[in-house]
Enzyme design. Sequence first.
Site: not given
Ligand code: AHR
Length: 522
Positions: A46, A193-194, A268, A326, A375
């Site tokens: 990103e 995205n999201e 995450y 992600e 990432q």
């Molecule tokens: O990876 C960092 C961020 O996490 C990304 O931009 C977003 O899609 C997610 O919330």
Amino acid sequence: MTLLHPLVVALSVVLCAAAHGETAIRIDPGSPGARLDKNLQGQFAEHLGRGIYGGLWVGPDAEIPNTRGWRNDVVAALKELRVPVVRWPGGCFADTYHWRDGIGPRERRPVRVNTLWGGAKETNAVGTHEFFDLAEQLGAEAYVNGNLGTGTPQEMAEWLEYLTADGDSELVRLRRANGRDEPFPLHHFGIGNEAWGCGGHMSPEYYTNLYKHWGSFLRPPWDSTLRFVASGGHGEGTKDRTRWSAYLTEHIEPDFLLRFDAVSLHYYTHPKGNVWSPKGAATGFPEAEWMSTLVAALEMRELIADNKAVMDEHDPEKKIALYVDEWGTWYDPEEGTNPGFLVQQNSLRDAVVAALTLHVFHEHADRVRMANIAQMVDVLQAMVITQAEAMVRTPTYFAFRMYRPFQGATSLPVQQSGGRRYTLGDESLPAISATAALGKDGKILLALVNVDPHLAETVTVSLASGDPTVATGEVLTADRMDAHNTFAEPRRVARESYSAVAAKGQLVLEIPPKAVVVVTIE
Ligand code: AHR
């Protein structure tokens, strides 16, 4: 007899003295399961911190050796991983990105502020042509995420035409004037995205209507195999865990004018569950956070299972894939860094998280056909960390390197019995996590993780048909849970060779504490 690297022998001598268990693994090569899409080892890059600028892109005039602007050291390291697919330009950034800013002579591109990520200067030096050059240098598929948040359907449709059209339109002529004759090899395209969060705080109902509206005007060449990805849910809390996958799969009916190939899912791993601040440190953490991080990482299993279940209701033939585009660990930012750059150290714990998560993807490979760790460079759970002209491979890098043979392999059922559990406080996990597959070369692959940071575990391996004779591969471990690589000590955590021979029809593998082992069985 087991032949081990000296480091492992030393660890085993000390630790085998302590009580340790015996896990039995039986692999059935005669009942192959789903294909493990190579894209399960995909990456995400990103416009965030040094994720593009500095860590990967230095520009063609930089002193740091580069090829058309991309760092040679970083590209070489990533090529060794055979990165199968890269998602770009975001993330949240994607919904602020206007593709026309990133084409044409670089010196004339507009400079903007990356308001999402640390207020950094966005020079737009990296745009469409540069990204596809990177993908080509890596030999990776390109996954471009379009801007649904601040763009228009026309802008998105025009980007797609610029990327994929042939013939003689104004946009094709513009692409040619900018140095690219042929259409770009675009494999995946995300529509926003999201959408539930940074992408516009939408409801699944609202987003689904937008997807159908915008998607109806996205027209790649009729014979294109481009896959369209709808922005899906996430694993934070319970509200949105499956709501998005269910709604999208039920309400979008693809046809030749509206393509819909995958739903994305983001998850995450935070050491303290859904506590965002403070999240916990990347190094110097207590054992309780080793455990809680691994438990949190393994939430992925249930999250995917739940999403698969709702998708199965509406798409039993599994035409729509789930892309976990992600995932990774997210800790407190490294002290002294811009908190908006998401810089964090990467330790043996991250390698173990990566390995466990890949096992979960293998379990669900019938539906999960892409995953992109967040990432690729210098951001969150990165493959490499850079500083000026220096670069270091992280423990996560080495885990990915070890799992490389699983790309495109076919999963094999593993029966696991016996063995100890690793228990701390109220939490408990089986010490050993295993995954097996038939490699593209016809050999059996077995990966094992020992999550116990103190005790080794003996693993006996037998095959449902035939007797194994030898296992050869690699081990990744270290003396501390938070052992990590630094510019001064770049190989403190690095893979070492590992082997074991069979006795009486079964292999006996000593798996050191807090270790990842990948072997080929013959
Ligand atoms: O990876 C960092 C961020 O996490 C990304 O931009 C977003 O899609 C997610 O919330």
